[in-house]
Each structure stands twice: as C-alpha cells, then as structure tokens.
Scaffold this motif. Structure first.
Motif, PDB file in Angstrom:
ATOM      1  N   CYS A 230       0.811  -1.214   0.000  1.00  0.00           N
ATOM      2  CA  CYS A 230       0.000   0.000   0.000  1.00  0.00           C
ATOM      3  C   CYS A 230       0.848   1.270   0.000  1.00  0.00           C
ATOM      4  CB  CYS A 230      -0.955   0.005   1.192  1.00  0.00           C
ATOM      5  SG  CYS A 230      -2.249  -1.249   1.068  1.00  0.00           S
TER       6      CYS A 230
ATOM      7  N   GLY B  72      -8.000  -1.992  -2.450  1.00  0.00           N
ATOM      8  CA  GLY B  72      -8.252  -2.281  -1.044  1.00  0.00           C
ATOM      9  C   GLY B  72      -7.405  -1.454  -0.105  1.00  0.00           C
ATOM     10  N   CYS B  73      -6.364  -0.798  -0.624  1.00  0.00           N
ATOM     11  CA  CYS B  73      -5.513   0.010   0.263  1.00  0.00           C
ATOM     12  C   CYS B  73      -6.238   1.245   0.764  1.00  0.00           C
ATOM     13  CB  CYS B  73      -4.230   0.406  -0.453  1.00  0.00           C
ATOM     14  SG  CYS B  73      -3.060  -0.941  -0.646  1.00  0.00           S
ATOM     15  N   GLY B  74      -7.043   1.834  -0.081  1.00  0.00           N
ATOM     16  CA  GLY B  74      -7.725   3.062   0.300  1.00  0.00           C
ATOM     17  C   GLY B  74      -8.775   2.869   1.369  1.00  0.00           C
ATOM     18  N   ASP B  75      -9.486   1.729   1.320  1.00  0.00           N
ATOM     19  CA  ASP B  75     -10.553   1.516   2.304  1.00  0.00           C
ATOM     20  C   ASP B  75     -10.141   0.607   3.459  1.00  0.00           C
ATOM     21  OD1 ASP B  75     -10.547  -1.030   1.227  1.00  0.00           O
ATOM     22  OD2 ASP B  75     -12.513  -0.850   0.273  1.00  0.00           O
ATOM     23  N   GLY B  76      -8.857   0.194   3.464  1.00  0.00           N
ATOM     24  CA  GLY B  76      -8.341  -0.629   4.556  1.00  0.00           C
ATOM     25  C   GLY B  76      -8.671  -2.096   4.458  1.00  0.00           C
ATOM     26  N   SER B  77      -9.224  -2.538   3.333  1.00  0.00           N
ATOM     27  CA  SER B  77      -9.594  -3.960   3.212  1.00  0.00           C
ATOM     28  C   SER B  77      -8.459  -4.828   2.697  1.00  0.00           C
ATOM     29  CB  SER B  77     -10.818  -4.098   2.296  1.00  0.00           C
ATOM     30  OG  SER B  77     -10.527  -3.654   0.981  1.00  0.00           O
ATOM     31  N   TYR B  78      -7.305  -4.221   2.372  1.00  0.00           N
ATOM     32  CA  TYR B  78      -6.180  -5.010   1.875  1.00  0.00           C
ATOM     33  C   TYR B  78      -5.534  -5.775   2.982  1.00  0.00           C
ATOM     34  CZ  TYR B  78      -1.794  -6.326  -0.290  1.00  0.00           C
ATOM     35  OH  TYR B  78      -0.732  -7.033  -0.758  1.00  0.00           O
TER      36      TYR B  78
END
Length: 105
Positions: free
Chosen positions: A91, A99-105
């Motif tokens: 990220c 997924g990095c932007g919404d924290g789901s990564y």
C-alpha cells in the motif's frame, strides 16, 4: 557489583542488580543466547545496550563462570549479517493494489 561500579552502571538497589545477574545466569544455563540475555536486561529493567552488556559480562564472570564459553563464543563469533533489502508494504508503493484506500487489503 564492583565491575558495574567501575564502569559507571547505575542501579538503585544492590539486591535488585544481584537478582538481575542471577536471572541472566539462569537464562544462559537454560540455553538462551548471551545477546538475548543481555537484551532482556535492557528491555525489562531499562538499561542501555552498553550497560546491559556490562551487566552480562559482570554476571558471567562473577556468578556463572561456567557460562564463559558461551559468552566468549558470542563475543568472538562471526559478525551478524545485514538484513536483506527492506520491501515496502504494497500500500506504500506508487501503484497500490485495490483495497488500500478503504483498509480492506
């Protein structure tokens, strides 16, 4: 304790620093490496790495001379190898995955 005094290692209680030496010796006799035994002194009791090394040497020479071979092997052993290159978190790269932007990564 004389070795600590001569090297300027501060301690609040002589009985506590003697107990620390006993603890280090116990850990060495249980197979813990001298490096880890010394680091436990710095982590648990707030000593600097330098003071921890002095405490380790003092404990071994004064309280558990049977551990001198382990200490000598550590001191005279090969230098630690540098760690490999640091890989940034995905990220933190120029093109992060979904997924990095919404924290789901």
């Amino acid at each position: 304790v004389d070795m600590l005094d001569s090297h300027g290692v501060y301690y609040e209680s002589i009985s506590d620093v003697i107990d620390l030496g006993k603890f280090i010796c116990m850990r060495l006799r249980n197979g813990i490496s001298p490096q880890i035994a010394a680091l436990s002194a710095s982590a648990q009791y707030g000593y600097s790495r330098t003071d921890s090394a002095i405490i380790l040497a003092s404990a071994v020479t004064s309280m558990c001379s049977d551990q001198l071979p382990a200490l000598n092997a550590y001191v005279n052993g090969p230098a630690p190898q540098p760690a490999g290159p640091i890989t940034p978190h995905p990220c933190a790269t120029a093109n992060p995955p979904a997924g990095c932007g919404d924290g789901s990564y």
